[in-house]
Design a protein around this motif. Sequence first.
Motif, PDB file in Angstrom:
ATOM      1  N   GLN A  39       0.844  -1.184   0.000  1.00  0.00           N
ATOM      2  CA  GLN A  39       0.000   0.000   0.000  1.00  0.00           C
ATOM      3  C   GLN A  39       0.880   1.235   0.000  1.00  0.00           C
ATOM      4  O   GLN A  39       1.565   1.521   0.982  1.00  0.00           O
ATOM      5  N   ALA A  40       0.833   1.963  -1.110  1.00  0.00           N
ATOM      6  CA  ALA A  40       1.637   3.178  -1.243  1.00  0.00           C
ATOM      7  C   ALA A  40       0.795   4.406  -0.958  1.00  0.00           C
ATOM      8  O   ALA A  40      -0.411   4.427  -1.227  1.00  0.00           O
ATOM      9  N   SER A  41       1.451   5.428  -0.428  1.00  0.00           N
ATOM     10  CA  SER A  41       0.762   6.685  -0.155  1.00  0.00           C
ATOM     11  C   SER A  41       1.763   7.826  -0.177  1.00  0.00           C
ATOM     12  O   SER A  41       2.978   7.601  -0.169  1.00  0.00           O
ATOM     13  N   GLY A  42       1.244   9.049  -0.204  1.00  0.00           N
ATOM     14  CA  GLY A  42       2.099  10.214  -0.081  1.00  0.00           C
ATOM     15  C   GLY A  42       2.246  11.048  -1.334  1.00  0.00           C
ATOM     16  O   GLY A  42       2.890  12.100  -1.302  1.00  0.00           O
ATOM     17  N   GLY A  43       1.678  10.614  -2.445  1.00  0.00           N
ATOM     18  CA  GLY A  43       1.785  11.399  -3.662  1.00  0.00           C
ATOM     19  C   GLY A  43       0.953  12.664  -3.583  1.00  0.00           C
ATOM     20  O   GLY A  43       0.214  12.888  -2.628  1.00  0.00           O
ATOM     21  N   GLY A  44       1.101  13.499  -4.602  1.00  0.00           N
ATOM     22  CA  GLY A  44       0.315  14.722  -4.635  1.00  0.00           C
ATOM     23  C   GLY A  44       0.896  15.728  -5.594  1.00  0.00           C
ATOM     24  O   GLY A  44       1.774  15.410  -6.406  1.00  0.00           O
ATOM     25  N   LEU A  45       0.401  16.951  -5.462  1.00  0.00           N
ATOM     26  CA  LEU A  45       0.846  18.065  -6.291  1.00  0.00           C
ATOM     27  C   LEU A  45       1.790  18.941  -5.482  1.00  0.00           C
ATOM     28  O   LEU A  45       1.469  19.316  -4.340  1.00  0.00           O
ATOM     29  N   VAL A  46       2.925  19.263  -6.052  1.00  0.00           N
ATOM     30  CA  VAL A  46       3.908  20.084  -5.352  1.00  0.00           C
ATOM     31  C   VAL A  46       4.552  21.046  -6.345  1.00  0.00           C
ATOM     32  O   VAL A  46       4.656  20.735  -7.543  1.00  0.00           O
ATOM     33  N   ARG A  47       4.966  22.196  -5.859  1.00  0.00           N
ATOM     34  CA  ARG A  47       5.624  23.176  -6.713  1.00  0.00           C
ATOM     35  C   ARG A  47       7.081  22.796  -6.930  1.00  0.00           C
ATOM     36  O   ARG A  47       7.691  22.111  -6.096  1.00  0.00           O
ATOM     37  N   PRO A  48       7.659  23.237  -8.028  1.00  0.00           N
ATOM     38  CA  PRO A  48       9.094  22.983  -8.245  1.00  0.00           C
ATOM     39  C   PRO A  48       9.916  23.448  -7.056  1.00  0.00           C
ATOM     40  O   PRO A  48       9.670  24.536  -6.500  1.00  0.00           O
ATOM     41  N   GLY A  49      10.869  22.634  -6.677  1.00  0.00           N
ATOM     42  CA  GLY A  49      11.685  22.934  -5.505  1.00  0.00           C
ATOM     43  C   GLY A  49      11.121  22.383  -4.215  1.00  0.00           C
ATOM     44  O   GLY A  49      11.787  22.415  -3.178  1.00  0.00           O
ATOM     45  N   GLY A  50       9.912  21.883  -4.271  1.00  0.00           N
ATOM     46  CA  GLY A  50       9.259  21.363  -3.078  1.00  0.00           C
ATOM     47  C   GLY A  50       9.669  19.947  -2.750  1.00  0.00           C
ATOM     48  O   GLY A  50      10.507  19.340  -3.425  1.00  0.00           O
ATOM     49  N   SER A  51       9.035  19.405  -1.705  1.00  0.00           N
ATOM     50  CA  SER A  51       9.367  18.070  -1.203  1.00  0.00           C
ATOM     51  C   SER A  51       8.115  17.237  -0.983  1.00  0.00           C
ATOM     52  O   SER A  51       7.031  17.788  -0.710  1.00  0.00           O
ATOM     53  N   LEU A  52       8.289  15.955  -1.100  1.00  0.00           N
ATOM     54  CA  LEU A  52       7.239  14.992  -0.783  1.00  0.00           C
ATOM     55  C   LEU A  52       7.904  13.747  -0.212  1.00  0.00           C
ATOM     56  O   LEU A  52       9.054  13.453  -0.543  1.00  0.00           O
ATOM     57  N   THR A  53       7.158  13.033   0.614  1.00  0.00           N
ATOM     58  CA  THR A  53       7.623  11.748   1.112  1.00  0.00           C
ATOM     59  C   THR A  53       6.598  10.679   0.774  1.00  0.00           C
ATOM     60  O   THR A  53       5.421  10.810   1.119  1.00  0.00           O
ATOM     61  N   LEU A  54       7.052   9.661   0.074  1.00  0.00           N
ATOM     62  CA  LEU A  54       6.208   8.520  -0.237  1.00  0.00           C
ATOM     63  C   LEU A  54       6.484   7.405   0.762  1.00  0.00           C
ATOM     64  O   LEU A  54       7.606   7.260   1.254  1.00  0.00           O
ATOM     65  N   SER A  55       5.462   6.639   1.056  1.00  0.00           N
ATOM     66  CA  SER A  55       5.646   5.467   1.901  1.00  0.00           C
ATOM     67  C   SER A  55       4.917   4.283   1.279  1.00  0.00           C
ATOM     68  O   SER A  55       3.948   4.457   0.548  1.00  0.00           O
ATOM     69  N   CYS A  56       5.406   3.109   1.582  1.00  0.00           N
ATOM     70  CA  CYS A  56       4.799   1.884   1.050  1.00  0.00           C
ATOM     71  C   CYS A  56       4.933   0.798   2.104  1.00  0.00           C
ATOM     72  O   CYS A  56       6.052   0.434   2.479  1.00  0.00           O
ATOM     73  N   ALA A  57       3.804   0.291   2.550  1.00  0.00           N
ATOM     74  CA  ALA A  57       3.792  -0.722   3.603  1.00  0.00           C
ATOM     75  C   ALA A  57       3.358  -2.063   3.046  1.00  0.00           C
ATOM     76  O   ALA A  57       2.374  -2.143   2.294  1.00  0.00           O
ATOM     77  N   VAL A  86       8.768   0.953   3.318  1.00  0.00           N
ATOM     78  CA  VAL A  86       9.842   1.660   2.636  1.00  0.00           C
ATOM     79  C   VAL A  86       9.375   3.086   2.375  1.00  0.00           C
ATOM     80  O   VAL A  86       8.194   3.326   2.116  1.00  0.00           O
ATOM     81  N   TYR A  87      10.317   4.015   2.477  1.00  0.00           N
ATOM     82  CA  TYR A  87      10.018   5.432   2.302  1.00  0.00           C
ATOM     83  C   TYR A  87      10.876   6.006   1.173  1.00  0.00           C
ATOM     84  O   TYR A  87      11.973   5.524   0.904  1.00  0.00           O
ATOM     85  N   LEU A  88      10.358   7.055   0.558  1.00  0.00           N
ATOM     86  CA  LEU A  88      11.135   7.800  -0.422  1.00  0.00           C
ATOM     87  C   LEU A  88      10.962   9.279  -0.125  1.00  0.00           C
ATOM     88  O   LEU A  88       9.887   9.838  -0.360  1.00  0.00           O
ATOM     89  N   GLN A  89      12.014   9.871   0.420  1.00  0.00           N
ATOM     90  CA  GLN A  89      12.013  11.309   0.676  1.00  0.00           C
ATOM     91  C   GLN A  89      12.501  11.999  -0.595  1.00  0.00           C
ATOM     92  O   GLN A  89      13.614  11.732  -1.049  1.00  0.00           O
ATOM     93  N   MET A  90      11.677  12.860  -1.144  1.00  0.00           N
ATOM     94  CA  MET A  90      12.003  13.530  -2.398  1.00  0.00           C
ATOM     95  C   MET A  90      12.108  15.034  -2.154  1.00  0.00           C
ATOM     96  O   MET A  90      11.127  15.665  -1.743  1.00  0.00           O
ATOM     97  N   ASN A  91      13.293  15.568  -2.384  1.00  0.00           N
ATOM     98  CA  ASN A  91      13.540  16.995  -2.202  1.00  0.00           C
ATOM     99  C   ASN A  91      13.887  17.654  -3.528  1.00  0.00           C
ATOM    100  O   ASN A  91      14.279  16.983  -4.486  1.00  0.00           O
ATOM    101  N   ASN A  92      13.744  18.966  -3.537  1.00  0.00           N
ATOM    102  CA  ASN A  92      14.094  19.742  -4.734  1.00  0.00           C
ATOM    103  C   ASN A  92      13.469  19.139  -5.989  1.00  0.00           C
ATOM    104  O   ASN A  92      14.135  18.931  -7.001  1.00  0.00           O
ATOM    105  N   LEU A  93      12.187  18.877  -5.906  1.00  0.00           N
ATOM    106  CA  LEU A  93      11.480  18.259  -7.022  1.00  0.00           C
ATOM    107  C   LEU A  93      11.415  19.207  -8.209  1.00  0.00           C
ATOM    108  O   LEU A  93      11.339  20.435  -8.050  1.00  0.00           O
ATOM    109  N   ASN A  94      11.440  18.625  -9.395  1.00  0.00           N
ATOM    110  CA  ASN A  94      11.299  19.406 -10.616  1.00  0.00           C
ATOM    111  C   ASN A  94      10.252  18.753 -11.519  1.00  0.00           C
ATOM    112  O   ASN A  94       9.852  17.600 -11.276  1.00  0.00           O
TER     113      ASN A  94
END
Length: 114
Positions: free
Chosen positions: A4-22, A77-85
């Motif tokens: 089960q994955a979660s954490g997606g969404g809409l973010v501005r360039p330069g922003g951050s998101l964290t995805l998780s999957c259990a 498992v997690y995915l920390q995403m920074n400085n998104l483009n």
Amino acid sequence: VQLQASGGGLVRPGGSLTLSCAASGSIFSVNAMGWYRQAPGKERELVAGINSGGSTNYADSVKGRFTISRDNSKKTVYLQMNNLNPEDTAVYYCRALIYGMEYWGKGTQVTVSS
């Protein structure tokens, strides 16, 4: 077994998101876990992977911006995403190897746009 994955969404360039999957189900442990992504019109590609010992690997395009980690006690498992483009826009999928079998989670959409 389900992922089960979660954490997606809409973010501005330069922003951050964290995805998780259990991972859930009658499992004691999970071997390798990873994140893949598929952008419109493109093939699915590996973003980052992590094995049971914690060793990681990353696609060149995300090195230095993304960090993969895992919590074995939570089989997550997690995915920390920074400085998104905008080039990071895609559907992100988690994958796990459990007792020699491959499992995929349903994708979660990540959209990077101003």
